[in-house]
Design an enzyme around this catalytic site. Structure first.
Site, PDB file in Angstrom:
ATOM      1  CG  HIS A 117      -1.195   3.771   4.552  1.00  0.00           C
ATOM      2  ND1 HIS A 117      -2.537   3.409   4.926  1.00  0.00           N
ATOM      3  CD2 HIS A 117      -0.641   2.913   3.956  1.00  0.00           C
ATOM      4  CE1 HIS A 117      -2.655   2.245   4.614  1.00  0.00           C
ATOM      5  NE2 HIS A 117      -1.485   2.126   4.119  1.00  0.00           N
ATOM      6  CG  ASP A 133      -4.404   5.759   6.905  1.00  0.00           C
ATOM      7  OD1 ASP A 133      -3.094   5.201   7.217  1.00  0.00           O
ATOM      8  OD2 ASP A 133      -4.949   4.764   6.059  1.00  0.00           O
ATOM      9  CB  SER A 137      -0.946   0.093   1.301  1.00  0.00           C
ATOM     10  OG  SER A 137      -0.092  -0.081   2.422  1.00  0.00           O
TER      11      SER A 137
END
Ligand SMILES: *[C@@H]1O[C@H](CO)[C@@H](O)[C@H](O)[C@H]1NC(C)=O
Ligand SMILES: *[C@@H]1O[C@H](CO)[C@@H](O)[C@H](O)[C@H]1NC(C)=O
Ligand SMILES: *[C@@H]1O[C@H](CO)[C@@H](O)[C@H](O)[C@H]1NC(C)=O
Ligand SMILES: *[C@@H]1O[C@H](CO)[C@@H](O)[C@H](O)[C@H]1NC(C)=O
Ligand SMILES: *[C@@H]1O[C@H](CO)[C@@H](O)[C@H](O)[C@H]1NC(C)=O
Ligand SMILES: *[C@@H]1O[C@H](CO)[C@@H](O)[C@H](O)[C@H]1NC(C)=O
Length: 356
Positions: free
Chosen positions: A334, A331, A51
Protein backbone atom coordinates in the site's frame (compact mmCIF):
# COMPACT_ATOMS: atom_id res chain seq x y z
CA UNK A 1 2.81 -15.83 -12.74
CA UNK A 2 4.06 -18.19 -10.09
CA UNK A 3 4.22 -18.43 -6.40
CA UNK A 4 5.69 -14.99 -6.15
CA UNK A 5 2.48 -13.31 -7.11
CA UNK A 6 0.74 -15.06 -4.29
CA UNK A 7 3.09 -13.35 -1.90
CA UNK A 8 2.94 -10.09 -3.75
CA UNK A 9 -0.78 -9.89 -3.43
CA UNK A 10 -1.30 -11.68 -0.20
CA UNK A 11 -1.03 -8.54 1.84
CA UNK A 12 -3.89 -6.92 0.03
CA UNK A 13 -5.88 -9.17 2.28
CA UNK A 14 -7.01 -7.70 5.46
CA UNK A 15 -8.25 -8.84 8.75
CA UNK A 16 -9.42 -6.23 11.17
CA UNK A 17 -10.45 -5.93 14.73
CA UNK A 18 -12.86 -3.21 15.53
CA UNK A 19 -13.11 -2.19 19.10
CA UNK A 20 -15.36 0.80 18.78
CA UNK A 21 -16.93 3.26 16.44
CA UNK A 22 -14.70 5.95 15.14
CA UNK A 23 -15.50 8.39 12.43
CA UNK A 24 -12.61 10.06 10.76
CA UNK A 25 -13.21 12.72 8.22
CA UNK A 26 -10.13 12.37 6.13
CA UNK A 27 -9.97 15.77 4.48
CA UNK A 28 -6.54 15.90 2.93
CA UNK A 29 -4.07 18.34 4.38
CA UNK A 30 -2.90 19.02 0.87
CA UNK A 31 -5.86 21.20 0.26
CA UNK A 32 -4.89 23.23 -2.74
CA UNK A 33 -7.58 21.41 -4.70
CA UNK A 34 -10.02 21.40 -1.87
CA UNK A 35 -13.47 22.59 -2.86
CA UNK A 36 -12.05 23.46 -6.22
CA UNK A 37 -14.87 21.70 -7.99
CA UNK A 38 -17.70 21.75 -5.53
CA UNK A 39 -19.53 24.44 -7.40
CA UNK A 40 -19.42 22.26 -10.50
CA UNK A 41 -21.75 20.00 -8.71
CA UNK A 42 -20.72 16.53 -7.56
CA UNK A 43 -22.16 16.28 -4.08
CA UNK A 44 -21.71 12.58 -3.34
CA UNK A 45 -19.06 9.90 -3.73
CA UNK A 46 -19.85 6.18 -3.63
CA UNK A 47 -16.87 3.87 -3.31
CA UNK A 48 -16.59 0.15 -4.07
CA UNK A 49 -13.66 -2.24 -3.92
CA UNK A 50 -10.68 -3.08 -1.73
CA UNK A 51 -7.93 -1.82 0.57
CA UNK A 52 -6.75 0.92 -1.79
CA UNK A 53 -10.10 2.61 -1.12
CA UNK A 54 -11.30 1.24 2.25
CA UNK A 55 -11.47 3.89 4.96
CA UNK A 56 -12.57 1.61 7.79
CA UNK A 57 -15.11 -1.03 6.80
CA UNK A 58 -12.97 -3.98 7.71
CA UNK A 59 -13.46 -5.49 11.12
CA UNK A 60 -12.05 -9.00 11.15
CA UNK A 61 -9.54 -9.77 13.86
CA UNK A 62 -5.89 -9.22 13.08
CA UNK A 63 -6.47 -6.72 10.30
CA UNK A 64 -3.38 -4.59 10.03
CA UNK A 65 -5.30 -1.44 9.21
CA UNK A 66 -6.65 -1.32 12.76
CA UNK A 67 -3.25 -1.91 14.34
CA UNK A 68 -0.30 0.31 15.17
CA UNK A 69 1.48 1.83 13.30
CA UNK A 70 -1.27 2.32 10.68
CA UNK A 71 -2.66 5.85 10.77
CA UNK A 72 0.37 7.40 12.50
CA UNK A 73 0.53 10.36 10.13
CA UNK A 74 -3.22 10.88 9.94
CA UNK A 75 -5.20 10.91 12.11
CA UNK A 76 -2.48 9.78 14.55
CA UNK A 77 -3.90 6.34 15.36
CA UNK A 78 -5.17 3.31 13.42
CA UNK A 79 -8.63 3.93 11.94
CA UNK A 80 -8.95 1.19 9.35
CA UNK A 81 -7.04 2.83 6.50
CA UNK A 82 -4.28 0.75 4.91
CA UNK A 83 -1.72 3.53 5.06
CA UNK A 84 0.04 5.82 7.53
CA UNK A 85 -2.68 8.33 6.62
CA UNK A 86 -5.06 9.17 3.83
CA UNK A 87 -5.86 6.88 0.90
CA UNK A 88 -7.18 7.26 -2.65
CA UNK A 89 -10.79 7.76 -1.50
CA UNK A 90 -9.83 10.77 0.62
CA UNK A 91 -8.00 12.44 -2.24
CA UNK A 92 -10.81 11.86 -4.71
CA UNK A 93 -13.32 13.31 -2.23
CA UNK A 94 -11.04 16.32 -1.84
CA UNK A 95 -10.86 16.74 -5.60
CA UNK A 96 -14.63 16.75 -5.86
CA UNK A 97 -14.78 19.17 -2.94
CA UNK A 98 -16.63 17.05 -0.40
CA UNK A 99 -15.79 15.22 2.82
CA UNK A 100 -14.55 11.67 2.59
CA UNK A 101 -17.66 9.46 2.50
CA UNK A 102 -18.60 7.51 5.60
CA UNK A 103 -17.66 3.81 5.69
CA UNK A 104 -20.78 1.70 5.19
CA UNK A 105 -20.50 0.08 8.62
CA UNK A 106 -20.93 3.46 10.31
CA UNK A 107 -23.92 4.55 8.22
CA UNK A 108 -26.25 4.41 11.21
CA UNK A 109 -24.06 6.40 13.59
CA UNK A 110 -22.84 9.06 11.19
CA UNK A 111 -26.08 9.79 9.38
CA UNK A 112 -25.21 13.42 8.72
CA UNK A 113 -22.26 12.35 6.65
CA UNK A 114 -24.45 10.22 4.37
CA UNK A 115 -24.94 13.37 2.34
CA UNK A 116 -21.40 12.94 1.01
CA UNK A 117 -22.09 9.37 -0.10
CA UNK A 118 -20.92 6.04 1.31
CA UNK A 119 -17.73 4.01 1.12
CA UNK A 120 -18.60 0.33 0.57
CA UNK A 121 -15.00 -0.83 -0.01
CA UNK A 122 -13.58 -3.68 2.09
CA UNK A 123 -9.86 -4.46 2.17
CA UNK A 124 -9.09 -7.91 0.84
CA UNK A 125 -12.05 -8.23 -1.51
CA UNK A 126 -12.40 -8.54 -5.28
CA UNK A 127 -15.09 -8.92 -7.91
CA UNK A 128 -15.23 -12.61 -7.02
CA UNK A 129 -15.04 -14.17 -3.58
CA UNK A 130 -11.50 -14.01 -2.19
CA UNK A 131 -9.83 -15.60 0.81
CA UNK A 132 -11.52 -13.13 3.15
CA UNK A 133 -15.19 -13.44 4.09
CA UNK A 134 -15.94 -9.75 3.49
CA UNK A 135 -18.53 -8.64 0.92
CA UNK A 136 -17.43 -8.99 -2.71
CA UNK A 137 -18.13 -6.14 -5.11
CA UNK A 138 -21.50 -7.59 -6.14
CA UNK A 139 -22.61 -7.60 -2.50
CA UNK A 140 -21.22 -4.08 -1.99
CA UNK A 141 -23.45 -2.91 -4.87
CA UNK A 142 -26.37 -4.79 -3.27
CA UNK A 143 -25.80 -2.68 -0.13
CA UNK A 144 -25.91 0.45 -2.28
CA UNK A 145 -29.13 -0.67 -3.94
CA UNK A 146 -30.67 -1.37 -0.55
CA UNK A 147 -29.94 2.20 0.61
CA UNK A 148 -31.70 3.50 -2.50
CA UNK A 149 -34.58 1.14 -1.87
CA UNK A 150 -34.75 2.43 1.71
CA UNK A 151 -35.01 5.98 0.39
CA UNK A 152 -31.65 7.20 1.70
CA UNK A 153 -30.81 8.22 -1.89
CA UNK A 154 -33.05 8.87 -4.89
CA UNK A 155 -32.67 9.50 -8.62
CA UNK A 156 -32.38 13.23 -8.26
CA UNK A 157 -29.58 13.25 -5.73
CA UNK A 158 -27.74 10.38 -7.43
CA UNK A 159 -27.69 12.58 -10.50
CA UNK A 160 -24.95 14.63 -8.87
CA UNK A 161 -22.93 11.68 -7.65
CA UNK A 162 -19.76 9.95 -8.71
CA UNK A 163 -18.49 6.42 -8.05
CA UNK A 164 -14.96 5.17 -7.43
CA UNK A 165 -14.31 1.48 -8.07
CA UNK A 166 -10.98 0.10 -6.84
CA UNK A 167 -9.63 -3.28 -7.88
CA UNK A 168 -6.01 -3.80 -6.87
CA UNK A 169 -5.62 -7.56 -7.37
CA UNK A 170 -7.14 -9.75 -4.65
CA UNK A 171 -8.90 -11.86 -7.28
CA UNK A 172 -5.48 -12.76 -8.65
CA UNK A 173 -4.14 -13.59 -5.21
CA UNK A 174 -7.03 -15.95 -4.72
CA UNK A 175 -6.47 -17.51 -8.13
CA UNK A 176 -2.85 -18.26 -7.23
CA UNK A 177 -3.79 -19.54 -3.78
CA UNK A 178 -6.15 -22.00 -5.45
CA UNK A 179 -3.28 -23.22 -7.62
CA UNK A 180 -4.43 -21.48 -10.78
CA UNK A 181 -2.07 -22.10 -13.68
CA UNK A 182 -0.15 -19.58 -15.78
CA UNK A 183 -1.94 -21.03 -18.82
CA UNK A 184 -5.34 -20.28 -17.33
CA UNK A 185 -4.44 -16.76 -16.30
CA UNK A 186 -5.63 -14.91 -19.39
CA UNK A 187 -9.01 -16.65 -19.30
CA UNK A 188 -9.25 -15.68 -15.64
CA UNK A 189 -8.42 -12.06 -16.47
CA UNK A 190 -11.21 -12.07 -19.07
CA UNK A 191 -13.67 -13.37 -16.47
CA UNK A 192 -12.61 -10.65 -14.01
CA UNK A 193 -13.11 -7.91 -16.59
CA UNK A 194 -16.48 -9.34 -17.66
CA UNK A 195 -17.72 -9.35 -14.08
CA UNK A 196 -16.27 -5.90 -13.48
CA UNK A 197 -18.11 -4.54 -16.52
CA UNK A 198 -21.38 -5.96 -15.18
CA UNK A 199 -20.66 -4.24 -11.85
CA UNK A 200 -19.84 -0.88 -13.43
CA UNK A 201 -23.03 -0.97 -15.46
CA UNK A 202 -25.07 -1.82 -12.41
CA UNK A 203 -23.62 1.14 -10.50
CA UNK A 204 -24.40 3.48 -13.40
CA UNK A 205 -27.87 1.94 -13.65
CA UNK A 206 -28.69 3.28 -10.19
CA UNK A 207 -28.39 6.79 -11.60
CA UNK A 208 -24.77 7.61 -10.70
CA UNK A 209 -23.47 10.22 -13.12
CA UNK A 210 -19.79 9.26 -13.44
CA UNK A 211 -18.05 5.97 -12.68
CA UNK A 212 -14.25 5.96 -12.28
CA UNK A 213 -12.53 2.56 -12.11
CA UNK A 214 -8.88 2.00 -11.27
CA UNK A 215 -6.51 0.30 -13.65
CA UNK A 216 -4.49 -2.27 -11.72
CA UNK A 217 -1.21 -0.89 -10.34
CA UNK A 218 2.18 -2.29 -11.46
CA UNK A 219 2.01 -5.29 -9.15
CA UNK A 220 5.58 -6.28 -10.01
CA UNK A 221 6.80 -3.02 -8.43
CA UNK A 222 5.02 -3.54 -5.12
CA UNK A 223 7.65 -3.87 -2.37
CA UNK A 224 6.63 -7.46 -1.72
CA UNK A 225 7.66 -8.29 -5.28
CA UNK A 226 10.69 -5.99 -5.42
CA UNK A 227 12.04 -7.28 -2.09
CA UNK A 228 13.84 -10.18 -3.80
CA UNK A 229 16.04 -7.65 -5.61
CA UNK A 230 16.59 -5.61 -2.42
CA UNK A 231 14.03 -3.14 -3.81
CA UNK A 232 16.19 -2.46 -6.85
CA UNK A 233 13.81 -3.59 -9.60
CA UNK A 234 10.26 -4.45 -10.50
CA UNK A 235 9.19 -7.93 -11.56
CA UNK A 236 8.39 -7.52 -15.25
CA UNK A 237 6.44 -10.79 -15.48
CA UNK A 238 4.00 -9.55 -12.91
CA UNK A 239 3.79 -6.14 -14.53
CA UNK A 240 2.93 -7.77 -17.87
CA UNK A 241 -0.03 -9.50 -16.23
CA UNK A 242 -1.19 -6.12 -14.91
CA UNK A 243 -0.83 -4.55 -18.36
CA UNK A 244 -2.93 -7.30 -19.93
CA UNK A 245 -5.63 -6.71 -17.30
CA UNK A 246 -5.54 -2.98 -18.01
CA UNK A 247 -5.76 -3.42 -21.76
CA UNK A 248 -8.94 -5.45 -21.40
CA UNK A 249 -10.29 -2.97 -18.86
CA UNK A 250 -9.73 -0.05 -21.23
CA UNK A 251 -11.62 -1.90 -23.98
CA UNK A 252 -14.46 -2.78 -21.64
CA UNK A 253 -14.81 0.84 -20.52
CA UNK A 254 -14.83 2.07 -24.14
CA UNK A 255 -17.54 -0.43 -24.91
CA UNK A 256 -19.62 0.70 -21.93
CA UNK A 257 -19.28 4.32 -23.02
CA UNK A 258 -20.33 3.37 -26.54
CA UNK A 259 -23.38 1.58 -25.20
CA UNK A 260 -24.40 4.46 -22.96
CA UNK A 261 -23.58 7.04 -25.63
CA UNK A 262 -21.56 9.19 -23.30
CA UNK A 263 -18.46 9.49 -21.18
CA UNK A 264 -19.96 8.08 -18.00
CA UNK A 265 -17.15 5.59 -17.39
CA UNK A 266 -13.47 6.37 -17.04
CA UNK A 267 -10.28 4.58 -16.07
CA UNK A 268 -8.09 6.00 -13.31
CA UNK A 269 -4.74 4.81 -14.56
CA UNK A 270 -2.89 3.79 -11.41
CA UNK A 271 -0.43 1.76 -13.48
CA UNK A 272 0.97 4.78 -15.27
CA UNK A 273 0.62 7.05 -12.26
CA UNK A 274 2.82 4.70 -10.20
CA UNK A 275 5.22 4.15 -13.10
CA UNK A 276 5.62 7.88 -13.72
CA UNK A 277 6.94 8.21 -10.15
CA UNK A 278 9.36 5.32 -10.55
CA UNK A 279 10.60 6.54 -13.94
CA UNK A 280 11.05 10.13 -12.85
CA UNK A 281 13.12 8.86 -9.95
CA UNK A 282 15.23 6.74 -12.29
CA UNK A 283 15.82 9.56 -14.78
CA UNK A 284 16.42 12.25 -12.20
CA UNK A 285 17.77 10.66 -9.04
CA UNK A 286 17.58 13.03 -6.13
CA UNK A 287 14.99 15.31 -7.67
CA UNK A 288 12.13 13.87 -5.67
CA UNK A 289 11.53 13.95 -1.97
CA UNK A 290 11.25 10.17 -2.01
CA UNK A 291 14.21 7.90 -1.35
CA UNK A 292 14.17 4.47 -3.00
CA UNK A 293 10.58 4.36 -4.17
CA UNK A 294 10.29 0.59 -4.07
CA UNK A 295 11.33 0.37 -0.43
CA UNK A 296 8.44 0.67 2.02
CA UNK A 297 8.45 2.60 5.28
CA UNK A 298 7.05 -0.19 7.43
CA UNK A 299 8.43 -3.72 7.06
CA UNK A 300 8.35 -6.99 8.97
CA UNK A 301 11.54 -7.94 10.79
CA UNK A 302 11.65 -11.16 8.78
CA UNK A 303 9.82 -12.76 5.87
CA UNK A 304 7.03 -14.23 7.97
CA UNK A 305 6.08 -10.88 9.47
CA UNK A 306 4.38 -7.82 8.01
CA UNK A 307 3.88 -4.25 9.08
CA UNK A 308 1.74 -4.16 12.22
CA UNK A 309 2.51 -7.70 13.39
CA UNK A 310 3.34 -8.43 17.01
CA UNK A 311 4.32 -11.77 18.52
CA UNK A 312 2.51 -13.62 21.31
CA UNK A 313 4.35 -11.49 23.88
CA UNK A 314 3.28 -8.27 22.24
CA UNK A 315 6.74 -7.59 20.85
CA UNK A 316 6.75 -5.63 17.60
CA UNK A 317 7.82 -7.64 14.59
CA UNK A 318 8.19 -4.68 12.25
CA UNK A 319 10.21 -1.53 11.85
CA UNK A 320 8.97 1.90 10.81
CA UNK A 321 11.12 4.41 8.95
CA UNK A 322 11.86 7.74 10.55
CA UNK A 323 10.08 9.83 7.98
CA UNK A 324 7.05 8.26 6.25
CA UNK A 325 6.75 11.40 4.12
CA UNK A 326 9.88 10.42 2.25
CA UNK A 327 8.58 7.00 1.21
CA UNK A 328 6.21 6.17 -1.64
CA UNK A 329 5.06 2.88 -0.14
CA UNK A 330 3.88 2.55 3.41
CA UNK A 331 3.88 -1.25 3.63
CA UNK A 332 4.42 -4.22 1.30
CA UNK A 333 1.57 -3.30 -1.01
CA UNK A 334 0.00 0.00 0.00
CA UNK A 335 1.21 3.53 -0.81
CA UNK A 336 1.89 5.94 2.04
CA UNK A 337 -0.20 9.07 2.37
CA UNK A 338 2.55 10.97 0.58
CA UNK A 339 2.58 8.23 -2.09
CA UNK A 340 -1.16 8.54 -2.62
CA UNK A 341 -0.82 12.31 -2.81
CA UNK A 342 1.81 11.94 -5.53
CA UNK A 343 -0.40 9.46 -7.40
CA UNK A 344 -3.33 11.82 -7.06
CA UNK A 345 -1.25 14.64 -8.54
CA UNK A 346 -0.24 12.41 -11.45
CA UNK A 347 -3.94 11.65 -12.06
CA UNK A 348 -5.01 15.31 -12.28
CA UNK A 349 -5.43 15.37 -16.05
CA UNK A 350 -7.63 12.28 -16.09
CA UNK A 351 -9.56 13.52 -13.08
CA UNK A 352 -10.37 16.72 -14.94
CA UNK A 353 -12.21 14.54 -17.47
CA UNK A 354 -14.79 13.86 -14.78
CA UNK A 355 -16.11 17.32 -15.56
CA UNK A 356 -16.44 16.80 -19.30
C1 LIG B 1 8.86 -12.61 -11.16
O1 LIG B 1 7.63 -13.23 -10.89
C2 LIG B 1 7.52 -14.48 -11.53
C3 LIG B 1 6.10 -14.94 -11.43
O2 LIG B 1 5.52 -14.66 -10.20
C4 LIG B 1 8.52 -15.43 -10.90
O3 LIG B 1 8.40 -16.71 -11.46
C5 LIG B 1 9.90 -14.87 -11.12
O4 LIG B 1 10.86 -15.66 -10.45
C6 LIG B 1 10.00 -13.43 -10.65
N1 LIG B 1 11.24 -12.86 -11.14
C7 LIG B 1 12.15 -12.32 -10.36
C8 LIG B 1 13.33 -11.72 -11.02
O5 LIG B 1 12.01 -12.29 -9.15
C1 LIG C 1 -20.60 -12.45 -4.15
O1 LIG C 1 -20.98 -12.89 -2.88
C2 LIG C 1 -22.30 -13.42 -2.83
C3 LIG C 1 -22.65 -13.66 -1.37
O2 LIG C 1 -21.67 -14.44 -0.76
C4 LIG C 1 -22.34 -14.68 -3.68
O3 LIG C 1 -23.62 -15.24 -3.64
C5 LIG C 1 -21.99 -14.31 -5.10
O4 LIG C 1 -21.91 -15.48 -5.90
C6 LIG C 1 -20.66 -13.58 -5.17
N1 LIG C 1 -20.52 -13.01 -6.51
C7 LIG C 1 -19.48 -13.25 -7.29
C8 LIG C 1 -19.52 -12.59 -8.63
O5 LIG C 1 -18.56 -13.96 -6.97
C1 LIG D 1 -34.55 13.09 -2.97
O1 LIG D 1 -34.04 13.17 -1.65
C2 LIG D 1 -33.79 14.51 -1.24
C3 LIG D 1 -33.19 14.45 0.15
O2 LIG D 1 -32.12 13.59 0.20
C4 LIG D 1 -35.07 15.30 -1.24
O3 LIG D 1 -34.80 16.64 -0.90
C5 LIG D 1 -35.71 15.24 -2.62
O4 LIG D 1 -36.97 15.87 -2.59
C6 LIG D 1 -35.87 13.82 -3.09
N1 LIG D 1 -36.33 13.81 -4.45
C7 LIG D 1 -37.28 13.00 -4.89
C8 LIG D 1 -37.62 13.11 -6.35
O5 LIG D 1 -37.84 12.18 -4.15
C1 LIG E 1 -29.66 15.18 -14.10
O1 LIG E 1 -28.90 16.33 -14.39
C2 LIG E 1 -28.96 16.75 -15.74
C3 LIG E 1 -28.06 17.94 -15.89
O2 LIG E 1 -26.77 17.63 -15.44
C4 LIG E 1 -30.38 17.09 -16.10
O3 LIG E 1 -30.45 17.42 -17.47
C5 LIG E 1 -31.28 15.88 -15.83
O4 LIG E 1 -32.63 16.25 -16.06
C6 LIG E 1 -31.12 15.42 -14.40
N1 LIG E 1 -31.88 14.20 -14.22
C7 LIG E 1 -32.59 13.95 -13.13
C8 LIG E 1 -33.28 12.62 -13.09
O5 LIG E 1 -32.68 14.74 -12.21
C1 LIG F 1 -2.26 -26.15 -3.94
O1 LIG F 1 -1.02 -26.83 -4.00
C2 LIG F 1 -0.43 -27.03 -2.72
C3 LIG F 1 0.96 -27.61 -2.89
O2 LIG F 1 1.13 -28.10 -4.20
C4 LIG F 1 -1.36 -27.93 -1.88
O3 LIG F 1 -0.81 -28.11 -0.59
C5 LIG F 1 -2.72 -27.25 -1.74
O4 LIG F 1 -3.62 -28.10 -1.08
C6 LIG F 1 -3.30 -26.90 -3.11
N1 LIG F 1 -4.47 -26.08 -2.93
C7 LIG F 1 -5.59 -26.23 -3.63
C8 LIG F 1 -6.70 -25.31 -3.32
O5 LIG F 1 -5.71 -27.09 -4.49
C1 LIG G 1 -16.78 2.41 -29.83
O1 LIG G 1 -17.35 3.10 -30.92
C2 LIG G 1 -16.41 3.59 -31.87
C3 LIG G 1 -17.12 4.45 -32.90
O2 LIG G 1 -18.43 4.05 -33.07
C4 LIG G 1 -15.68 2.41 -32.49
O3 LIG G 1 -14.70 2.86 -33.38
C5 LIG G 1 -15.02 1.60 -31.39
O4 LIG G 1 -14.43 0.43 -31.93
C6 LIG G 1 -16.00 1.20 -30.33
N1 LIG G 1 -15.25 0.61 -29.24
C7 LIG G 1 -15.63 -0.49 -28.62
C8 LIG G 1 -14.71 -0.99 -27.57
O5 LIG G 1 -16.66 -1.07 -28.89
Amino acid sequence: MGNHVKHVLFHLFSFVLVTGVQVVQGSPHHNHHHHRHHKLGFSKLFVFGDSYADTGNNRKSEASSWHQPYGITFPGKPVGRYSDGRVLTDYLASFVGIKSPVPYRWRNVATKRLRYGVNFAYGGTGVFDTLVPDPNMTTQIDFFQQLIHDGVYNKSNLNSSIALVSLAGNDYTTYMAKNGTAEGLSAFTISIINQLAINLKRIQGQGVKKVAVTAIEPIGCLPQSAASSSYQQCNETNNMAAMFHNLLLQQAVEKLNNETKGSTFMVLDLFNAFMSMFNRQKDHPGIMKFGNLLKPCCVGTSAEYSCGDIDENGVKKYTVCENPESTFFWDDVHPSQEGWHAVYSALQISLDQLYI
